[in-house]
Design an enzyme around this catalytic site. Sequence first.
Site, PDB file in Angstrom:
ATOM      1  N   THR A  14       0.843  -1.211   0.000  1.00  0.00           N
ATOM      2  CA  THR A  14       0.000   0.000   0.000  1.00  0.00           C
ATOM      3  C   THR A  14       0.867   1.246   0.000  1.00  0.00           C
ATOM      4  O   THR A  14       0.609   2.216  -0.734  1.00  0.00           O
ATOM      5  CB  THR A  14      -0.914   0.026   1.253  1.00  0.00           C
ATOM      6  OG1 THR A  14      -1.586  -1.212   1.327  1.00  0.00           O
ATOM      7  CG2 THR A  14      -1.908   1.151   1.205  1.00  0.00           C
ATOM      8  N   CYS A  42      -5.895 -12.692   4.557  1.00  0.00           N
ATOM      9  CA  CYS A  42      -7.155 -12.954   5.245  1.00  0.00           C
ATOM     10  C   CYS A  42      -7.985 -14.013   4.528  1.00  0.00           C
ATOM     11  O   CYS A  42      -8.877 -14.617   5.115  1.00  0.00           O
ATOM     12  CB  CYS A  42      -7.960 -11.661   5.374  1.00  0.00           C
ATOM     13  SG  CYS A  42      -6.937 -10.286   5.922  1.00  0.00           S
ATOM     14  N   ILE A 278      13.462   6.568   8.943  1.00  0.00           N
ATOM     15  CA  ILE A 278      12.903   5.206   8.845  1.00  0.00           C
ATOM     16  C   ILE A 278      11.472   5.215   9.386  1.00  0.00           C
ATOM     17  O   ILE A 278      11.217   5.606  10.530  1.00  0.00           O
ATOM     18  CB  ILE A 278      13.752   4.176   9.626  1.00  0.00           C
ATOM     19  CG1 ILE A 278      15.206   4.222   9.158  1.00  0.00           C
ATOM     20  CG2 ILE A 278      13.160   2.773   9.453  1.00  0.00           C
ATOM     21  CD1 ILE A 278      16.139   3.264   9.871  1.00  0.00           C
ATOM     22  N   GLY A 282       2.125  -1.327   9.909  1.00  0.00           N
ATOM     23  CA  GLY A 282       1.590  -2.699   9.906  1.00  0.00           C
ATOM     24  C   GLY A 282       1.690  -3.414  11.244  1.00  0.00           C
ATOM     25  O   GLY A 282       1.798  -2.804  12.310  1.00  0.00           O
ATOM     26  N   LYS A 435     -36.106   0.423  16.141  1.00  0.00           N
ATOM     27  CA  LYS A 435     -34.997   0.665  17.070  1.00  0.00           C
ATOM     28  C   LYS A 435     -33.942  -0.378  16.730  1.00  0.00           C
ATOM     29  O   LYS A 435     -34.154  -1.579  16.962  1.00  0.00           O
ATOM     30  CB  LYS A 435     -35.439   0.468  18.517  1.00  0.00           C
ATOM     31  CG  LYS A 435     -36.432   1.483  18.998  1.00  0.00           C
ATOM     32  CD  LYS A 435     -36.826   1.131  20.428  1.00  0.00           C
ATOM     33  CE  LYS A 435     -38.153   1.735  20.783  1.00  0.00           C
ATOM     34  NZ  LYS A 435     -39.017   0.873  21.544  1.00  0.00           N
TER      35      LYS A 435
HETATM   36  P1  FAD Z   1       2.347  -8.768   6.222  1.00  0.00           P
HETATM   37  O1  FAD Z   1       1.131  -8.642   5.410  1.00  0.00           O
HETATM   38  O2  FAD Z   1       2.578 -10.010   6.985  1.00  0.00           O
HETATM   39  O3  FAD Z   1       3.564  -8.550   5.252  1.00  0.00           O
HETATM   40  C1  FAD Z   1       4.871  -8.580   5.718  1.00  0.00           C
HETATM   41  C2  FAD Z   1       5.773  -9.082   4.604  1.00  0.00           C
HETATM   42  O4  FAD Z   1       7.092  -8.695   4.889  1.00  0.00           O
HETATM   43  C3  FAD Z   1       5.793 -10.589   4.497  1.00  0.00           C
HETATM   44  O5  FAD Z   1       5.396 -11.002   3.225  1.00  0.00           O
HETATM   45  C4  FAD Z   1       7.224 -10.967   4.786  1.00  0.00           C
HETATM   46  O6  FAD Z   1       7.677 -12.046   3.981  1.00  0.00           O
HETATM   47  C5  FAD Z   1       7.950  -9.702   4.440  1.00  0.00           C
HETATM   48  N1  FAD Z   1       9.211  -9.560   5.159  1.00  0.00           N
HETATM   49  C6  FAD Z   1       9.411  -9.607   6.497  1.00  0.00           C
HETATM   50  N2  FAD Z   1      10.703  -9.404   6.786  1.00  0.00           N
HETATM   51  C7  FAD Z   1      11.325  -9.208   5.602  1.00  0.00           C
HETATM   52  C8  FAD Z   1      12.670  -8.941   5.266  1.00  0.00           C
HETATM   53  N3  FAD Z   1      13.614  -8.850   6.187  1.00  0.00           N
HETATM   54  N4  FAD Z   1      12.974  -8.796   3.964  1.00  0.00           N
HETATM   55  C9  FAD Z   1      12.016  -8.900   3.004  1.00  0.00           C
HETATM   56  N5  FAD Z   1      10.753  -9.147   3.274  1.00  0.00           N
HETATM   57  C10 FAD Z   1      10.411  -9.293   4.563  1.00  0.00           C
HETATM   58  N6  FAD Z   1      -6.490  -9.199   9.347  1.00  0.00           N
HETATM   59  C11 FAD Z   1      -7.733  -8.702   9.320  1.00  0.00           C
HETATM   60  O7  FAD Z   1      -7.905  -7.499   9.544  1.00  0.00           O
HETATM   61  N7  FAD Z   1      -8.805  -9.501   9.019  1.00  0.00           N
HETATM   62  C12 FAD Z   1      -8.655 -10.807   8.744  1.00  0.00           C
HETATM   63  O8  FAD Z   1      -9.648 -11.500   8.454  1.00  0.00           O
HETATM   64  C13 FAD Z   1      -7.375 -11.367   8.794  1.00  0.00           C
HETATM   65  N8  FAD Z   1      -7.193 -12.668   8.538  1.00  0.00           N
HETATM   66  C14 FAD Z   1      -5.926 -13.165   8.524  1.00  0.00           C
HETATM   67  C15 FAD Z   1      -5.745 -14.511   8.229  1.00  0.00           C
HETATM   68  C16 FAD Z   1      -4.465 -15.040   8.206  1.00  0.00           C
HETATM   69  C17 FAD Z   1      -4.280 -16.485   7.910  1.00  0.00           C
HETATM   70  C18 FAD Z   1      -3.352 -14.207   8.470  1.00  0.00           C
HETATM   71  C19 FAD Z   1      -1.939 -14.767   8.437  1.00  0.00           C
HETATM   72  C20 FAD Z   1      -3.516 -12.881   8.771  1.00  0.00           C
HETATM   73  C21 FAD Z   1      -4.812 -12.342   8.798  1.00  0.00           C
HETATM   74  N9  FAD Z   1      -5.018 -11.008   9.108  1.00  0.00           N
HETATM   75  C22 FAD Z   1      -6.286 -10.506   9.090  1.00  0.00           C
HETATM   76  C23 FAD Z   1      -3.905 -10.124   9.476  1.00  0.00           C
HETATM   77  C24 FAD Z   1      -3.418  -9.297   8.294  1.00  0.00           C
HETATM   78  O9  FAD Z   1      -3.116 -10.132   7.237  1.00  0.00           O
HETATM   79  C25 FAD Z   1      -2.203  -8.512   8.721  1.00  0.00           C
HETATM   80  O10 FAD Z   1      -2.586  -7.651   9.749  1.00  0.00           O
HETATM   81  C26 FAD Z   1      -1.604  -7.695   7.609  1.00  0.00           C
HETATM   82  O11 FAD Z   1      -1.258  -8.493   6.530  1.00  0.00           O
HETATM   83  C27 FAD Z   1      -0.368  -6.968   8.142  1.00  0.00           C
HETATM   84  O12 FAD Z   1       0.290  -6.344   7.105  1.00  0.00           O
HETATM   85  P2  FAD Z   1       1.876  -6.131   7.196  1.00  0.00           P
HETATM   86  O13 FAD Z   1       2.285  -5.420   5.957  1.00  0.00           O
HETATM   87  O14 FAD Z   1       2.226  -5.539   8.494  1.00  0.00           O
HETATM   88  O15 FAD Z   1       2.476  -7.585   7.247  1.00  0.00           O
END
Ligand code: FAD
Length: 822
Positions: A14, A42, A278, A282, A435
Amino acid sequence: MKVLIIGGVAGGATTAARLRRRDENATIILFERGEHISYANCGLPYYIGEIISERDNLFVATPELFRKRFKIDVRLKNKVVAVDAANKEVHVKNLDTGTEYTESYDKLVMSPGAEPVKPPIPGVNLPEIFTLRNVRDTDRIKTFVDEKDPKRAVIVGAGFIGLEMAENLHRRDVFVTIVEMAEQVMTPLDYEMAAGVHQHLKTKHVEFYLSDAVKAFTSADEGVRVTLNSGKELDADMVILSIGVRPESKLARDAGLDIGETGGIKVDSHLRTSNPDIFAVGDAIEFVNPIIDRPMLAYLAGPANKQGRICANNLVDGPKHEYTGTLGTAIAKVFDITVAATGVSEKTLKKEKIPHKVSITHAFSHAGYYPDAKPMTLKIQFDPENGKLYGAQIVGYIGVDKRIDLIAATIKRGGTVHDLTEIEHAYAPPFSSAKDPVNIAGFAAENVIQGMVDIVHWQQVSERDPEKDVVLDVRTQAEIELGMIDDAVHIPLDELRQRLDELPRDERIIVYCAAGLRGYLAARILMQHGFKQVVNLTGGYKTFEHATMKQSNEDIFEKMHLGQDDIVYSVDPARLQSAGQLVKVDASGLQCPGPIKRLGDRMKELKPGDTIEIKATDPGFRNDVKSWAGMTGNHLLELSDKKGTLIARVQKGSTSEQGFQAVRANKNGLSLVVFSDDFDKALAAFVLANGALSAGKAVNLFFTFWGLNIIKKQKGPRVRKDLMGRMFGAMMPKGSKDLSLSKMNMAGMGNRMMRDRMKAQNVDSLEDMIQSAIEGGANLIACQMSMDVMGVKAEELVDGVEIGGVASFMDHASRSDVNMFI
Ligand code: FAD
């Protein structure tokens, strides 16, 4: 500006896309150590459960799209191994080649997410133990389920993901056992709300252990043995570890960035870490809870996406755009119910010693008089002085999502319970009531704040002092016969004014009804008649009963033999290794009653203890063979379904003849053959069925020929049919709502008049009667042969209908003392 982004899913992708929309000239490099970016985490459980059938649908955007449309340099399988904040560089390892390189940045964004917790339990790395975070994990789990056809799964941890996996594995015909260390599932919920989830899980035949944890995993002959702290041992073909996640903050910690007390990367309101160049977004960040001002983590996709947008704006405009935090609004589908929460739970308020009150109300998803209104329970937490809302939780069937969103929006704007009373909602009977449930929650809480009534919780009733408290049940006689609080005094609400003398004036009176409303009315009567200490039980008997019932659901599969299908057999496993001869019979291609006839004929030639393994392709044989075995005193040892070929092992019983006699001697049931699809006859059938159920009889309805139309789904799925099937389908009623009266139908007017009349007389609709018969345990059997002849497909029938043949019917009929043909 050169911006590097670590992590290519919710937060990272995003940020990258928004940044490009804001700055066409920025150099943007996105590092993702996995093989995919921007996928739907999700949706992963639902792909395993095959609700999402196409794997490609999990990918919201592809690397190619990011490269072409957004000019973003996407580097898959490139892991950032270190951040050198002093020199503004990252060190990256190409996971394909193993080579390392350095990339410099002007600004760095970290969105590394959260990793599943894998505690050092002995055996935790066994190959049948899975965690679920990304597409790779999903592929591993789905391939295992597809190829190994597991029968038993243990899910460790009953959070949102654990329960979603429970449901989806259950959908794949796996028997699921959940092990949860806490005393409840879904920890964002308060106990009595989770209790509603426990009771629902029980109805779905899910086994679960609460307040127990895994001590060890050991490799077993087939799968894994899971040993719990209590000493209980569970055998499973597979295990899903879903005991929680933690922020992936190691990279940030090693780079010298500040890590908060929760373990998340500390950021300011502009999403900057302790190093101004930095940013972090997430799951990995720690942010201040906007309600209680305490550091919190939120593992949710919504906040990650919103933070990504704010972060990109701040990268372009400088630190101008503020992130205001999240309430942690979350929702999950748990089998048939929806569970949602927002804001701060009561248990957290207690822990933080924040003065609060709560109110629990039960309401319907929409007007009760409009079909399919479903109950929901709402709990809200609020400030006892000014009514400021702290949080809410809702458990229900439909319409939970919009209510939790309304409340979350109110909380987010610092709203109060008074604001809930004024929420303006769109209303027509199919959608809500005049209501809305959120208004009602507001009214109930406002009454407390305004001193109209004081409330107590179910725990306070459990812990009451019998010397000082009188519990008063104001429900009707019929209601209390189904259960009441021990030692309660019963005075129905409508008699209360006349019977005030029966109540002591110097003791506290705890009033309750079913849901809370009549309790409130009773409390008002008592208070206005001079009773000084009156409290109403919030949530009424319904909440009390849920919370004080047994919560866990142990040993439901124990001492049962699990067939290779989705059926549990109460068979002594020793019998499976019986010494008698094994005879194989092939009845493939035969239609009912062919397979049963062949089974019966061969059985006559065998001795007790011998076993027949019979193969059949008639789908009705699944139920027929069970019924036939029960009826004849033989034992169904196992039944499997291999892509439509049913294989049953039936052992000749030593007392098969006596067994048959005993069944005959002990008849107590109603068996109806429903042949007609006339509306009035269908009605009569279900009136009888529900009546017999309430009289404690086993009830079986065998739908054959035109009768099948009664149990068709109103809006059946599209199914492939041959020409005759299509012709029949076009001519026949499409379900119970399309049926005609046998007399005076008058082009459908008669039916409508009858339905109006029934409503006026408070007679349940036919659809409600069908539902209550199913819920009451009636067996609805669709005749396989008639289905084939009429071109009716199983998918067209309402849920809960079995498909069977003559043997199923004969079995039921032989156990019934009343047999009728309609
Ligand atoms: P992520 O989406 O986890 O992305 C992080 C990425 O960073 C990963 O792909 C990882 O490989 C990469 N990464 C990490 N370290 C490194 C590195 N050193 N170098 C390169 N790449 C790296 N949330 C909801 O709100 N509703 C839901 O229904 C829901 N269902 C879910 C179901 C499942 C099975 C899972 C696993 C999660 C669910 N979530 C849900 C949570 C939601 O997916 C996360 O909150 C969201 O994806 C967080 O986004 P993020 O970018 O922080 O992390």
